[in-house]
Scaffold this motif. Sequence first.
Motif, PDB file in Angstrom:
ATOM      1  N   LEU A   1       0.809  -1.215   0.000  1.00  0.00           N
ATOM      2  CA  LEU A   1       0.000   0.000   0.000  1.00  0.00           C
ATOM      3  C   LEU A   1       0.850   1.276   0.000  1.00  0.00           C
ATOM      4  N   GLU A   2       2.121   1.156   0.357  1.00  0.00           N
ATOM      5  CA  GLU A   2       3.005   2.318   0.478  1.00  0.00           C
ATOM      6  C   GLU A   2       2.996   3.169  -0.794  1.00  0.00           C
ATOM      7  N   GLY A   3       2.686   4.454  -0.619  1.00  0.00           N
ATOM      8  CA  GLY A   3       2.709   5.404  -1.722  1.00  0.00           C
ATOM      9  C   GLY A   3       1.482   5.404  -2.613  1.00  0.00           C
ATOM     10  N   LYS A   4       0.532   4.523  -2.361  1.00  0.00           N
ATOM     11  CA  LYS A   4      -0.680   4.469  -3.180  1.00  0.00           C
ATOM     12  C   LYS A   4      -1.559   5.681  -2.901  1.00  0.00           C
ATOM     13  N   ILE A   5      -2.399   6.012  -3.868  1.00  0.00           N
ATOM     14  CA  ILE A   5      -3.315   7.148  -3.753  1.00  0.00           C
ATOM     15  C   ILE A   5      -4.617   6.672  -3.113  1.00  0.00           C
ATOM     16  N   VAL A   6      -5.188   7.510  -2.262  1.00  0.00           N
ATOM     17  CA  VAL A   6      -6.447   7.185  -1.599  1.00  0.00           C
ATOM     18  C   VAL A   6      -7.363   8.408  -1.632  1.00  0.00           C
ATOM     19  N   LEU A   7      -8.633   8.178  -1.915  1.00  0.00           N
ATOM     20  CA  LEU A   7      -9.642   9.229  -1.810  1.00  0.00           C
ATOM     21  C   LEU A   7     -10.184   9.159  -0.391  1.00  0.00           C
ATOM     22  N   VAL A   8     -10.040  10.244   0.351  1.00  0.00           N
ATOM     23  CA  VAL A   8     -10.441  10.283   1.754  1.00  0.00           C
ATOM     24  C   VAL A   8     -11.687  11.140   1.876  1.00  0.00           C
ATOM     25  N   CYS A   9     -12.748  10.559   2.422  1.00  0.00           N
ATOM     26  CA  CYS A   9     -14.021  11.263   2.616  1.00  0.00           C
ATOM     27  C   CYS A   9     -14.352  11.299   4.100  1.00  0.00           C
ATOM     28  N   SER A  10     -15.227  12.214   4.463  1.00  0.00           N
ATOM     29  CA  SER A  10     -15.697  12.312   5.840  1.00  0.00           C
ATOM     30  C   SER A  10     -17.153  11.865   5.908  1.00  0.00           C
ATOM     31  N   ALA A  11     -17.471  11.045   6.897  1.00  0.00           N
ATOM     32  CA  ALA A  11     -18.860  10.623   7.100  1.00  0.00           C
ATOM     33  C   ALA A  11     -19.728  11.802   7.534  1.00  0.00           C
ATOM     34  N   ARG A  12     -19.097  12.898   7.959  1.00  0.00           N
ATOM     35  CA  ARG A  12     -19.841  14.089   8.379  1.00  0.00           C
ATOM     36  C   ARG A  12     -20.232  14.982   7.211  1.00  0.00           C
ATOM     37  N   ASP A  13     -19.755  14.676   6.024  1.00  0.00           N
ATOM     38  CA  ASP A  13     -20.053  15.490   4.840  1.00  0.00           C
ATOM     39  C   ASP A  13     -21.405  15.078   4.272  1.00  0.00           C
ATOM     40  N   HIS A  14     -22.376  15.977   4.362  1.00  0.00           N
ATOM     41  CA  HIS A  14     -23.729  15.685   3.885  1.00  0.00           C
ATOM     42  C   HIS A  14     -24.066  16.458   2.617  1.00  0.00           C
ATOM     43  N   ARG A  15     -23.054  17.001   1.963  1.00  0.00           N
ATOM     44  CA  ARG A  15     -23.285  17.714   0.708  1.00  0.00           C
ATOM     45  C   ARG A  15     -23.626  16.717  -0.396  1.00  0.00           C
ATOM     46  N   ASN A  16     -24.258  17.211  -1.430  1.00  0.00           N
ATOM     47  CA  ASN A  16     -24.606  16.372  -2.560  1.00  0.00           C
ATOM     48  C   ASN A  16     -24.057  17.018  -3.823  1.00  0.00           C
ATOM     49  N   PRO A  17     -23.081  16.475  -4.468  1.00  0.00           N
ATOM     50  CA  PRO A  17     -22.379  15.230  -4.131  1.00  0.00           C
ATOM     51  C   PRO A  17     -21.375  15.465  -3.009  1.00  0.00           C
TER      52      PRO A  17
END
Length: 115
Positions: free
Chosen positions: A23-39
């Motif tokens: 996994l070292e150096g791989k890209i990750v999309l990080v989201c917050s469960a507190r984000d209620h915006r659409n999208p």
Amino acid sequence: MNRARGRRSVAANMNATTDLAGLEGKIVLVCSARDHRNPPTGMRGTLRVGSEPSSRRPVVQIELEFPQMFSTRAHHRVITLDDAEVGQLLHSAHDGAYTVTLPGRLDPQAPAGNE
């Protein structure tokens, strides 16, 4: 959940079939469960894999870079993932990229309401 205990259980549950060092150096999309915006929005992070000095057990972390904005300076944040978050990360693999949704705010320094 005790984060230290969570990291140890990741090591206990992961065997030779799952190489966390990959996994070292791989890209990750990080989201917050507190984000209620659409999208919902997310941030690009970089995965880092190390080990606890005392036990040499794997530790998976996400590095996030926050740009300078109107009311905050540019800054850096490192988030250590617990057992459930590492499991979520591993199950999200798609074409070499990963996604994880974290329970808290991604940027504690941002003004309230900007989840």
